[in-house]
Design a protein around this motif. Structure first.
Motif, PDB file in Angstrom:
ATOM      1  N   LEU A 198      19.156  -0.035  -2.787  1.00 59.59           N
ATOM      2  CA  LEU A 198      20.177  -0.315  -1.774  1.00 59.59           C
ATOM      3  C   LEU A 198      21.029   0.913  -1.486  1.00 59.59           C
ATOM      4  CD1 LEU A 198      21.342  -3.862  -2.977  1.00 59.59           C
ATOM      5  CD2 LEU A 198      19.822  -3.310  -1.051  1.00 59.59           C
ATOM      6  N   ARG A 199      21.039   1.869  -2.419  1.00 60.79           N
ATOM      7  CA  ARG A 199      21.828   3.090  -2.228  1.00 60.79           C
ATOM      8  C   ARG A 199      21.051   4.180  -1.509  1.00 60.79           C
ATOM      9  NH1 ARG A 199      23.452   4.510  -8.218  1.00 60.79           N
ATOM     10  NH2 ARG A 199      21.178   4.289  -8.339  1.00 60.79           N
ATOM     11  N   GLU A 200      19.762   3.938  -1.244  1.00 58.83           N
ATOM     12  CA  GLU A 200      18.912   4.961  -0.635  1.00 58.83           C
ATOM     13  C   GLU A 200      18.660   4.650   0.840  1.00 58.83           C
ATOM     14  OE1 GLU A 200      16.176   6.088  -4.568  1.00 58.83           O
ATOM     15  OE2 GLU A 200      15.421   4.684  -3.067  1.00 58.83           O
ATOM     16  N   ASP A 201      18.284   5.682   1.567  1.00 61.54           N
ATOM     17  CA  ASP A 201      17.902   5.520   2.964  1.00 61.54           C
ATOM     18  C   ASP A 201      16.386   5.375   3.037  1.00 61.54           C
ATOM     19  OD1 ASP A 201      20.531   5.754   3.918  1.00 61.54           O
ATOM     20  OD2 ASP A 201      20.408   7.952   3.883  1.00 61.54           O
ATOM     21  N   TRP A 202      15.927   4.140   3.163  1.00 59.77           N
ATOM     22  CA  TRP A 202      14.488   3.902   3.201  1.00 59.77           C
ATOM     23  C   TRP A 202      13.923   4.286   4.563  1.00 59.77           C
ATOM     24  CZ3 TRP A 202      12.886  -1.189   0.258  1.00 59.77           C
ATOM     25  CH2 TRP A 202      13.327  -1.089  -1.060  1.00 59.77           C
ATOM     26  N   GLN A 203      12.633   4.570   4.580  1.00 56.96           N
ATOM     27  CA  GLN A 203      11.968   4.965   5.813  1.00 56.96           C
ATOM     28  C   GLN A 203      10.583   4.345   5.876  1.00 56.96           C
ATOM     29  OE1 GLN A 203      12.424   9.111   4.609  1.00 56.96           O
ATOM     30  NE2 GLN A 203      10.205   9.368   4.698  1.00 56.96           N
ATOM     31  N   MET A 204      10.042   4.285   7.069  1.00 52.46           N
ATOM     32  CA  MET A 204       8.720   3.696   7.262  1.00 52.46           C
ATOM     33  C   MET A 204       7.642   4.649   6.725  1.00 52.46           C
ATOM     34  SD  MET A 204       6.916   1.159   8.296  1.00 52.46           S
ATOM     35  CE  MET A 204       8.089   0.223   9.290  1.00 52.46           C
ATOM     36  N   PRO A 205       6.816   4.200   5.764  1.00 51.64           N
ATOM     37  CA  PRO A 205       5.751   5.073   5.242  1.00 51.64           C
ATOM     38  C   PRO A 205       4.713   5.375   6.328  1.00 51.64           C
ATOM     39  CG  PRO A 205       6.139   3.183   3.790  1.00 51.64           C
ATOM     40  CD  PRO A 205       6.858   2.910   5.071  1.00 51.64           C
ATOM     41  N   ASN A 206       4.217   6.604   6.313  1.00 52.50           N
ATOM     42  CA  ASN A 206       3.113   6.931   7.215  1.00 52.50           C
ATOM     43  C   ASN A 206       1.798   6.504   6.555  1.00 52.50           C
ATOM     44  OD1 ASN A 206       2.400   8.961   5.337  1.00 52.50           O
ATOM     45  ND2 ASN A 206       3.655  10.483   6.421  1.00 52.50           N
ATOM     46  N   ARG A 208      -0.631   8.183   5.118  1.00 54.50           N
ATOM     47  CA  ARG A 208      -0.899   8.796   3.816  1.00 54.50           C
ATOM     48  C   ARG A 208      -0.060   8.147   2.731  1.00 54.50           C
ATOM     49  NH1 ARG A 208       2.189  12.234   1.106  1.00 54.50           N
ATOM     50  NH2 ARG A 208       1.266  13.472  -0.592  1.00 54.50           N
ATOM     51  N   GLU A 209       1.220   7.970   2.998  1.00 53.50           N
ATOM     52  CA  GLU A 209       2.129   7.396   1.999  1.00 53.50           C
ATOM     53  C   GLU A 209       1.768   5.947   1.685  1.00 53.50           C
ATOM     54  OE1 GLU A 209       5.805  10.221   3.598  1.00 53.50           O
ATOM     55  OE2 GLU A 209       5.609   8.123   4.214  1.00 53.50           O
ATOM     56  N   ALA A 210       1.413   5.185   2.718  1.00 58.52           N
ATOM     57  CA  ALA A 210       1.012   3.795   2.502  1.00 58.52           C
ATOM     58  C   ALA A 210      -0.270   3.722   1.679  1.00 58.52           C
ATOM     59  CB  ALA A 210       0.828   3.083   3.849  1.00 58.52           C
ATOM     60  N   SER A 211      -1.186   4.646   1.941  1.00 61.18           N
ATOM     61  CA  SER A 211      -2.446   4.675   1.184  1.00 61.18           C
ATOM     62  C   SER A 211      -2.200   4.982  -0.284  1.00 61.18           C
ATOM     63  CB  SER A 211      -3.406   5.710   1.781  1.00 61.18           C
ATOM     64  OG  SER A 211      -3.737   5.389   3.110  1.00 61.18           O
ATOM     65  N   LEU A 212      -1.303   5.917  -0.550  1.00 61.78           N
ATOM     66  CA  LEU A 212      -1.002   6.269  -1.938  1.00 61.78           C
ATOM     67  C   LEU A 212      -0.340   5.096  -2.675  1.00 61.78           C
ATOM     68  CD1 LEU A 212       0.292   9.941  -1.528  1.00 61.78           C
ATOM     69  CD2 LEU A 212      -1.777   9.203  -2.726  1.00 61.78           C
ATOM     70  N   ILE A 213       0.575   4.393  -1.999  1.00 65.79           N
ATOM     71  CA  ILE A 213       1.233   3.234  -2.627  1.00 65.79           C
ATOM     72  C   ILE A 213       0.223   2.120  -2.874  1.00 65.79           C
ATOM     73  CG2 ILE A 213       2.963   1.431  -2.308  1.00 65.79           C
ATOM     74  CD1 ILE A 213       4.606   3.471  -0.703  1.00 65.79           C
ATOM     75  N   GLY A 214      -0.631   1.858  -1.876  1.00 67.04           N
ATOM     76  CA  GLY A 214      -1.651   0.837  -2.049  1.00 67.04           C
ATOM     77  C   GLY A 214      -2.648   1.213  -3.137  1.00 67.04           C
ATOM     78  N   GLY A 215      -3.036   2.483  -3.176  1.00 73.36           N
ATOM     79  CA  GLY A 215      -3.949   2.938  -4.222  1.00 73.36           C
ATOM     80  C   GLY A 215      -3.338   2.806  -5.603  1.00 73.36           C
ATOM     81  N   ALA A 216      -2.032   3.126  -5.721  1.00 72.65           N
ATOM     82  CA  ALA A 216      -1.346   3.003  -7.001  1.00 72.65           C
ATOM     83  C   ALA A 216      -1.347   1.550  -7.473  1.00 72.65           C
ATOM     84  CB  ALA A 216       0.086   3.522  -6.884  1.00 72.65           C
ATOM     85  N   ALA A 217      -1.094   0.614  -6.549  1.00 70.66           N
ATOM     86  CA  ALA A 217      -1.074  -0.807  -6.910  1.00 70.66           C
ATOM     87  C   ALA A 217      -2.441  -1.277  -7.383  1.00 70.66           C
ATOM     88  CB  ALA A 217      -0.610  -1.639  -5.717  1.00 70.66           C
ATOM     89  N   LEU A 218      -3.505  -0.864  -6.688  1.00 68.29           N
ATOM     90  CA  LEU A 218      -4.858  -1.242  -7.087  1.00 68.29           C
ATOM     91  C   LEU A 218      -5.221  -0.650  -8.448  1.00 68.29           C
ATOM     92  CD1 LEU A 218      -6.753  -0.872  -3.687  1.00 68.29           C
ATOM     93  CD2 LEU A 218      -6.323  -2.999  -4.934  1.00 68.29           C
ATOM     94  N   LEU A 219      -4.812   0.595  -8.682  1.00 66.48           N
ATOM     95  CA  LEU A 219      -5.103   1.236  -9.962  1.00 66.48           C
ATOM     96  C   LEU A 219      -4.372   0.548 -11.112  1.00 66.48           C
ATOM     97  CD1 LEU A 219      -4.981   4.951  -8.769  1.00 66.48           C
ATOM     98  CD2 LEU A 219      -6.973   3.828  -9.809  1.00 66.48           C
ATOM     99  N   VAL A 220      -3.126   0.148 -10.878  1.00 70.46           N
ATOM    100  CA  VAL A 220      -2.371  -0.559 -11.912  1.00 70.46           C
ATOM    101  C   VAL A 220      -3.033  -1.898 -12.235  1.00 70.46           C
ATOM    102  CG1 VAL A 220      -0.213  -1.770 -12.391  1.00 70.46           C
ATOM    103  CG2 VAL A 220      -0.160   0.540 -11.489  1.00 70.46           C
TER     104      VAL A 220
END
Length: 297
Positions: A198-206, A208-220
């Motif tokens: 809540l203290r950070e300024d969030w932004q829309m992932p592009n 590449r960023e969405a792929s890395l987050i999705g890949g991290a979730a699948l790997l976990v």
């Protein structure tokens, strides 16, 4: 020739460690692009969803949890969320191999914690291995030198929080499904990212960023499933030491992806930590073997 259960378990453990480490690589690759808490939240939401689906599909999703286990799961969730915050903050700012090397002291800390909290017997040989492992961590962290930073301290705090998590896990009833516990933990980590974000300024992932987050979730998810299978297939005392292969993956990934290579003292410290952990595993396995009966004279 058919592969033995122990070798299958070892292969599954190495796969799990590679999954966890490559997940860390994905998260570290986002450093400087997205706020950390946003990454923690988005990965947590995806991971929680995937774990819930997997647990439901495997028939391992149960919310009929005894009251005593609910308290333990709550403590475990807090410890895991704290460990995730310490670890990922450190991961954003220090070499992945150095941080992974510090984490290799976890089994030693759990052994010491079991002796202090649960009164489990730890002989002088394993205690010596624990002290040697702590010495190895000091060689990696090197307090008082220019190499030392607050992020190294966060790595050590990660180990302490993870040890609390593992010690609490030992007290859970066997009737509580592992994936259910994992689901609650993943949700807790996601909520941590939401609240602190809540203290950070969030932004829309592009893309590449969405792929890395999705890949991290699948790997976990893959790592969680394979580590559960590893513990069920082979003998724990044989399979558990193969968790140290994650350090090799971190060293190779750090060099290839981030151009990081450990210095000599980090190599030495890592070697001491791993050797101490392997000795402690070996000693524990030897003590658990049935002693031969001495025939009467």
């Amino acid at each position: 020739m058919a592969m033995s259960d122990n070798l299958k378990g070892a292969g599954l453990m190495m796969t799990a460690m590679a999954g966890f480490t490559l997940n860390d690589v994905c998260i570290k690759a986002l450093a400087g692009d997205l706020p950390l808490m946003q990454v923690i939240f988005l990965r947590g939401v995806l991971t929680s969803s995937l774990i819930a689906i997997a647990a439901w599909w495997m028939g391992a999703l149960s919310f009929a949890i005894p009251p005593a286990d609910r308290r333990l799961i709550a403590i475990r969730c807090v410890a895991e969320a704290a460990a995730a915050w310490f670890f990922l903050t450190a991961l954003y700012h220090m070499p992945i191999a150095n941080l992974t090397a510090i984490l290799q002291a976890l089994p030693l800390v759990v052994t010491l914690g079991a002796a202090l909290v649960f009164g489990e017997q730890v002989g002088w040989r394993r205690m010596t291995a624990i002290l040697a492992g702590f010495t190895g961590v000091l060689l990696i962290v090197r307090p008082g030198t220019e190499v030392f930073s607050i992020y190294s301290v966060l790595g050590v705090l990660t180990v302490l929080c993870a040890a609390v998590r593992d010690l609490v896990t030992r007290r859970l009833s066997r009737d509580v499904p592992s994936l259910t516990v994992t689901l609650f933990t993943a949700i807790a980590v996601a909520m941590l990212g939401l609240v602190l974000g809540l203290r950070e300024d969030w932004q829309m992932p592009n893309a590449r960023e969405a792929s890395l987050i999705g890949g991290a979730a699948l790997l976990v998810l893959g790592a969680y499933l394979t580590i559960i299978m590893a513990m069920r297939v082979g003998e724990i005392s044989f399979v558990a030491p193969f968790r140290y292969t994650g350090l090799l993956v971190a060293i190779v990934a750090g060099l290839i992806v981030f151009g990081e290579f450990p210095d000599l003292l980090t190599w030495v410290g890592s070697g001491i930590v791993v050797a101490s952990g392997l000795f402690a595993f070996w000693r524990e396995r030897r003590l658990s073997l049935p002693r031969p009966r001495v025939p009467p004279r």
